[in-house]
Scaffold this motif. Structure first.
Motif, PDB file in Angstrom:
ATOM      1  N   UNK A  27     -93.103 -58.507 -57.169  1.00 11.15           N
ATOM      2  CA  UNK A  27     -92.318 -58.111 -58.111  1.00 11.15           C
ATOM      3  C   UNK A  27     -90.824 -58.610 -58.697  1.00 11.15           C
ATOM      4  N   UNK A  28     -90.664 -58.547 -59.631  1.00 13.64           N
ATOM      5  CA  UNK A  28     -88.874 -58.849 -59.740  1.00 13.64           C
ATOM      6  C   UNK A  28     -88.447 -57.723 -59.046  1.00 13.64           C
ATOM      7  N   UNK A  29     -87.073 -57.692 -58.449  1.00 15.95           N
ATOM      8  CA  UNK A  29     -86.052 -57.045 -58.289  1.00 15.95           C
ATOM      9  C   UNK A  29     -85.480 -55.822 -58.844  1.00 15.95           C
ATOM     10  N   UNK A  30     -84.703 -55.091 -58.413  1.00 17.36           N
ATOM     11  CA  UNK A  30     -83.587 -54.107 -59.552  1.00 17.36           C
ATOM     12  C   UNK A  30     -82.877 -55.100 -60.296  1.00 17.36           C
ATOM     13  N   UNK A  31     -82.043 -56.361 -59.591  1.00 23.81           N
ATOM     14  CA  UNK A  31     -80.977 -56.890 -60.273  1.00 23.81           C
ATOM     15  C   UNK A  31     -82.220 -57.515 -61.415  1.00 23.81           C
ATOM     16  N   UNK A  32     -83.134 -58.110 -61.145  1.00 24.10           N
ATOM     17  CA  UNK A  32     -83.861 -59.320 -62.499  1.00 24.10           C
ATOM     18  C   UNK A  32     -84.155 -58.471 -63.285  1.00 24.10           C
ATOM     19  N   UNK A  33     -84.590 -57.299 -62.888  1.00 22.97           N
ATOM     20  CA  UNK A  33     -85.373 -56.087 -64.711  1.00 22.97           C
ATOM     21  C   UNK A  33     -83.749 -55.716 -64.993  1.00 22.97           C
ATOM     22  N   UNK A  34     -83.228 -55.449 -64.468  1.00 23.47           N
ATOM     23  CA  UNK A  34     -81.614 -55.326 -65.162  1.00 23.47           C
ATOM     24  C   UNK A  34     -81.048 -56.396 -66.327  1.00 23.47           C
ATOM     25  N   UNK A  35     -81.509 -57.687 -65.179  1.00 25.54           N
ATOM     26  CA  UNK A  35     -80.676 -58.932 -66.425  1.00 25.54           C
ATOM     27  C   UNK A  35     -82.025 -58.674 -67.616  1.00 25.54           C
ATOM     28  N   UNK A  37     -83.881 -57.193 -69.252  1.00 22.00           N
ATOM     29  CA  UNK A  37     -83.914 -55.569 -69.935  1.00 22.00           C
ATOM     30  C   UNK A  37     -82.049 -56.006 -70.916  1.00 22.00           C
ATOM     31  N   UNK A  38     -80.997 -55.631 -69.813  1.00 19.04           N
ATOM     32  CA  UNK A  38     -80.141 -57.025 -70.964  1.00 19.04           C
ATOM     33  C   UNK A  38     -80.031 -57.986 -72.055  1.00 19.04           C
ATOM     34  N   UNK A  43     -80.254 -60.361 -77.246  1.00 17.54           N
ATOM     35  CA  UNK A  43     -80.966 -61.227 -77.654  1.00 17.54           C
ATOM     36  C   UNK A  43     -81.838 -60.614 -79.143  1.00 17.54           C
ATOM     37  N   UNK A  44     -82.650 -59.694 -78.622  1.00 17.60           N
ATOM     38  CA  UNK A  44     -83.402 -58.602 -79.692  1.00 17.60           C
ATOM     39  C   UNK A  44     -82.591 -57.848 -81.004  1.00 17.60           C
ATOM     40  N   UNK A  45     -82.146 -57.339 -80.619  1.00 21.78           N
ATOM     41  CA  UNK A  45     -81.136 -56.235 -81.212  1.00 21.78           C
ATOM     42  C   UNK A  45     -79.786 -56.214 -81.078  1.00 21.78           C
TER      43      UNK A  45
END
Length: 46
Positions: A27-35, A37-38, A43-45
């Protein structure tokens, strides 16, 4: 504006397809998940 967003989305999809990222078993690690989400927020909001 929608065409620009669609073009950017297609670019991201193509970049991911050129890597082995989709075939990863772990699975994605914490840093990848944060990146991710950001990036989605920017890009969308934001």
């Amino acid at each position: 504006m929608a065409r620009k967003d669609n073009h950017q989305f297609n670019e991201v999809v193509e970049m991911i397809r050129k890597t082995d990222y989709i075939d990863r078993k772990e699975p994605l690690n914490r840093d990848e998940t944060v990146a991710l989400a950001i990036s989605l927020f920017k890009n969308n909001i934001g």
